[in-house]
Design an enzyme around this catalytic site. Sequence first.
Site, short mmCIF file in Angstrom:
data_model
loop_
_atom_site.label_atom_id
_atom_site.label_comp_id
_atom_site.label_asym_id
_atom_site.label_seq_id
_atom_site.Cartn_x
_atom_site.Cartn_y
_atom_site.Cartn_z
N ASP A 67 0.81 -1.21 0.00
CA ASP A 67 0.00 0.00 0.00
C ASP A 67 0.85 1.27 0.00
O ASP A 67 2.08 1.21 0.21
CB ASP A 67 -0.96 0.00 1.21
CG ASP A 67 -0.28 -0.42 2.52
OD1 ASP A 67 0.96 -0.38 2.59
OD2 ASP A 67 -0.99 -0.77 3.46
N ASN A 136 -7.39 -3.13 14.23
CA ASN A 136 -8.79 -3.45 13.88
C ASN A 136 -8.87 -4.60 12.87
O ASN A 136 -9.90 -4.82 12.26
CB ASN A 136 -9.49 -2.19 13.32
CG ASN A 136 -8.83 -1.68 12.04
OD1 ASN A 136 -7.90 -2.29 11.55
ND2 ASN A 136 -9.32 -0.57 11.53
N GLU A 143 -9.54 -2.00 5.35
CA GLU A 143 -10.18 -1.73 6.62
C GLU A 143 -11.41 -2.62 6.80
O GLU A 143 -11.90 -3.21 5.82
CB GLU A 143 -10.61 -0.25 6.65
CG GLU A 143 -9.45 0.74 6.53
CD GLU A 143 -8.69 0.95 7.85
OE1 GLU A 143 -8.73 0.07 8.73
OE2 GLU A 143 -8.06 2.01 7.98
C1 GLP Z 1 -0.41 0.31 8.66
C2 GLP Z 1 -0.07 -0.45 7.38
C3 GLP Z 1 -0.32 -1.91 7.52
C4 GLP Z 1 0.31 -2.40 8.81
C5 GLP Z 1 -0.41 -1.79 9.97
C6 GLP Z 1 0.11 -2.24 11.33
O1 GLP Z 1 -1.68 0.85 8.66
N1 GLP Z 1 -0.74 0.03 6.21
O2 GLP Z 1 0.20 -2.60 6.39
O3 GLP Z 1 0.26 -3.78 8.89
O4 GLP Z 1 -0.33 -0.39 9.87
O5 GLP Z 1 1.21 -1.48 11.68
P1 GLP Z 1 2.15 -1.69 12.91
O6 GLP Z 1 3.06 -2.79 12.53
O7 GLP Z 1 2.84 -0.38 13.04
O8 GLP Z 1 1.30 -2.01 14.07
#
Ligand code: GLP
Length: 234
Positions: A67, A136, A143
């Site tokens: 993404d 979430n 989402e």
């Molecule tokens: C972001 C990314 C996701 C990632 C998520 C969790 O929103 N787009 O790909 O998995 O956050 O992130 P973290 O590893 O910082 O908890």
Amino acid sequence: MQWEAFESPALLSEHAAELMLAAIRDHPRIVLGLPTGRTPIGMYERVVRECAREYHCFRDVTTFNLDEYAGVPPEHPGSYATYMKQHLFAHVDLDSSQAHLPNGMAADLDAECERYEREIRDAGGLELTFLGLGRNGHIGFNEPGSPFDARTHVVHLTESTRKANAEFFPDGNVPNHAITMGIATILESRRIVLLVAGSGKETALDRLRSGEITTDFPASALWKHGDVTVLSAV
Ligand code: GLP
């Protein structure tokens, strides 16, 4: 689904890095799906360390990130392009033409999504994709409520996700849209490794483990895939 629990995020990262490097050794022309977020940083650190020793680790590898934020230039410190450069791309011999992220600055974002899908297809599809897990249950930026048959598309980010990522946009301009591979795109990867570490992930991990498959919890789509490994340290 295969589950492996680790005593610390460091051990999880060690193992995730080994999986990535072993996959590259087995198949030097591999196509990888790559995540961002805090969780995979340790994995990238170890991969970079190993690749300083192993000649030509990434020479023939192709990567596709899951993404990217919309409306954020790649050189912005909060972009995923910057993240990837900092944590991986600047330190390994991956050809920049083989390192793909969606272009969040494209004039026509929908056309960009179609282009990204085409690029993945033209590369032969994803062989091994690493994912993080949102609190979430989001994977990539899919989402809650995202249909399981979605391909790469533009998403509106939830408030909780914007809050979780606000620290990367200290000017307060946290983006509210992003481009993400869809759940269908992710599920077409031949192998998937989900990394779950960090505070506040216990509930999400329990929910995934429950086995209930629902679009309210995007990661539950992974139960529809035959080759998923969940590495956790929560
Ligand atoms: C972001 C990314 C996701 C990632 C998520 C969790 O929103 N787009 O790909 O998995 O956050 O992130 P973290 O590893 O910082 O908890």
